[in-house]
Design a protein around this motif. Structure first.
Motif, PDB file in Angstrom:
ATOM      1  N   ARG A  50       0.819  -1.221   0.000  1.00 56.43           N
ATOM      2  CA  ARG A  50       0.000   0.000   0.000  1.00 56.43           C
ATOM      3  C   ARG A  50       0.845   1.259   0.000  1.00 56.43           C
ATOM      4  O   ARG A  50       0.322   2.353  -0.199  1.00 56.43           O
ATOM      5  N   ALA A  51       2.145   1.135   0.227  1.00 53.22           N
ATOM      6  CA  ALA A  51       3.051   2.289   0.272  1.00 53.22           C
ATOM      7  C   ALA A  51       4.426   1.834  -0.213  1.00 53.22           C
ATOM      8  O   ALA A  51       5.335   1.615   0.589  1.00 53.22           O
ATOM      9  N   LEU A  52       4.563   1.688  -1.500  1.00 55.72           N
ATOM     10  CA  LEU A  52       5.821   1.207  -2.074  1.00 55.72           C
ATOM     11  C   LEU A  52       6.911   2.269  -1.917  1.00 55.72           C
ATOM     12  O   LEU A  52       6.676   3.446  -2.161  1.00 55.72           O
ATOM     13  N   ALA A  53       8.077   1.838  -1.521  1.00 56.65           N
ATOM     14  CA  ALA A  53       9.191   2.757  -1.250  1.00 56.65           C
ATOM     15  C   ALA A  53      10.066   2.980  -2.488  1.00 56.65           C
ATOM     16  O   ALA A  53      11.203   3.416  -2.356  1.00 56.65           O
ATOM     17  N   PHE A  54       9.551   2.702  -3.655  1.00 54.11           N
ATOM     18  CA  PHE A  54      10.300   2.877  -4.896  1.00 54.11           C
ATOM     19  C   PHE A  54       9.977   4.236  -5.510  1.00 54.11           C
ATOM     20  O   PHE A  54       8.851   4.726  -5.379  1.00 54.11           O
ATOM     21  N   PRO A  55      10.940   4.822  -6.214  1.00 52.69           N
ATOM     22  CA  PRO A  55      10.651   6.084  -6.912  1.00 52.69           C
ATOM     23  C   PRO A  55       9.628   5.871  -8.031  1.00 52.69           C
ATOM     24  O   PRO A  55       9.424   4.748  -8.503  1.00 52.69           O
ATOM     25  N   VAL A  92      -3.437   0.356  -3.507  1.00 49.38           N
ATOM     26  CA  VAL A  92      -2.379  -0.520  -4.026  1.00 49.38           C
ATOM     27  C   VAL A  92      -2.214  -0.326  -5.530  1.00 49.38           C
ATOM     28  O   VAL A  92      -1.088  -0.192  -6.026  1.00 49.38           O
ATOM     29  N   LEU A  93      -3.305  -0.298  -6.259  1.00 48.70           N
ATOM     30  CA  LEU A  93      -3.217  -0.157  -7.711  1.00 48.70           C
ATOM     31  C   LEU A  93      -2.650   1.209  -8.103  1.00 48.70           C
ATOM     32  O   LEU A  93      -1.904   1.318  -9.089  1.00 48.70           O
ATOM     33  N   ALA A  94      -2.965   2.243  -7.336  1.00 45.64           N
ATOM     34  CA  ALA A  94      -2.376   3.556  -7.592  1.00 45.64           C
ATOM     35  C   ALA A  94      -0.859   3.509  -7.386  1.00 45.64           C
ATOM     36  O   ALA A  94      -0.095   4.126  -8.139  1.00 45.64           O
ATOM     37  N   HIS A 120     -12.066  -3.108 -10.556  1.00 45.70           N
ATOM     38  CA  HIS A 120     -10.984  -2.531  -9.747  1.00 45.70           C
ATOM     39  C   HIS A 120      -9.854  -2.028 -10.641  1.00 45.70           C
ATOM     40  O   HIS A 120      -9.283  -0.963 -10.397  1.00 45.70           O
ATOM     41  N   TYR A 121      -9.512  -2.809 -11.659  1.00 42.79           N
ATOM     42  CA  TYR A 121      -8.413  -2.447 -12.543  1.00 42.79           C
ATOM     43  C   TYR A 121      -8.786  -1.338 -13.522  1.00 42.79           C
ATOM     44  O   TYR A 121      -7.923  -0.604 -13.973  1.00 42.79           O
ATOM     45  N   ALA A 122     -10.069  -1.262 -13.875  1.00 43.87           N
ATOM     46  CA  ALA A 122     -10.530  -0.372 -14.942  1.00 43.87           C
ATOM     47  C   ALA A 122     -10.799   1.048 -14.428  1.00 43.87           C
ATOM     48  O   ALA A 122     -11.904   1.557 -14.544  1.00 43.87           O
ATOM     49  N   GLN A 123      -9.790   1.667 -13.897  1.00 42.50           N
ATOM     50  CA  GLN A 123      -9.900   3.035 -13.407  1.00 42.50           C
ATOM     51  C   GLN A 123      -9.035   3.927 -14.296  1.00 42.50           C
ATOM     52  O   GLN A 123      -7.828   3.711 -14.409  1.00 42.50           O
TER      53      GLN A 123
END
Length: 176
Positions: A50-55, A92-94, A120-123
């Motif tokens: 939910r909070a990826l630490a990647f750039p 998560v998807l964002a 869920h994916y179709a945003q």
């Protein structure tokens, strides 16, 4: 969450030598680091999906296999997921969309059927197209699994846009 799956190693053996795997469990990541220490192209990190630490725009491909299913495991009605579960999935998807490079691919492998997962994916906010395929051995008694492929920078089909809008509709009021 990579868990203790051999998928990262299998990808490495197939020639994908730059693979980063994450999991929420520090014990799991420590075990995987030790198990595959001989594979320097495999990287392991303790991280929350939910909070990826990647750039931003860090990856050409993001692959998940059953990880997103955990977000919906307590839902009792797959047709009307709770606002909390829908928000967790969106979050998560964002994050996945954020870390994908333009033209990058998000691949999701799950038992979740398209009528439950595609909304869920179709945003449109994620900025990706959406395709899916059913996979399985053809045995009538076997469960099929589904492969979803989202391509960053390509538009959603109009029918998929409508599916994404449906997710944000309030559930119908109970009949009197």
């Amino acid at each position: 969450g990579c868990g203790n799956s051999a998928l990262s190693h299998d990808l490495h053996e197939l020639g994908y030598t730059d693979v980063t795997s994450i999991d929420f469990s520090a014990a799991c990541i420590a075990a995987m680091r030790a198990r595959y220490a001989r594979c320097p192209g495999l990287r392991w990190a303790v991280m929350d999906i939910r909070a990826l630490a990647f750039p931003d725009a860090s990856f050409d491909v993001v692959l998940e296999k059953g990880t997103l299913d955990v977000l919906l495991v307590e839902e009792t009605d797959p047709w009307h997921v709770s606002p909390q579960a829908a928000a967790a999935m969106r979050r998560v998807l964002a994050e996945v969309s954020r870390v994908l490079r333009p033209g990058g691919c998000f691949i999701s492998i799950t038992f979740a059927q398209p009528h439950f997962r595609k909304p869920h994916y179709a945003q449109e906010a994620f900025g990706w197209s959406l395709r899916h395929a059913a996979c399985g051995d053809g045995d009538a008694g076997a469960f099929h699994y589904f492969l979803y492929v989202m391509r960053k920078g390509q538009p959603l089909e109009p029918g998929d846009v409508a599916l994404g809008h449906r997710l944000h509709q309030p559930p119908p009021a109970p009949a009197p």
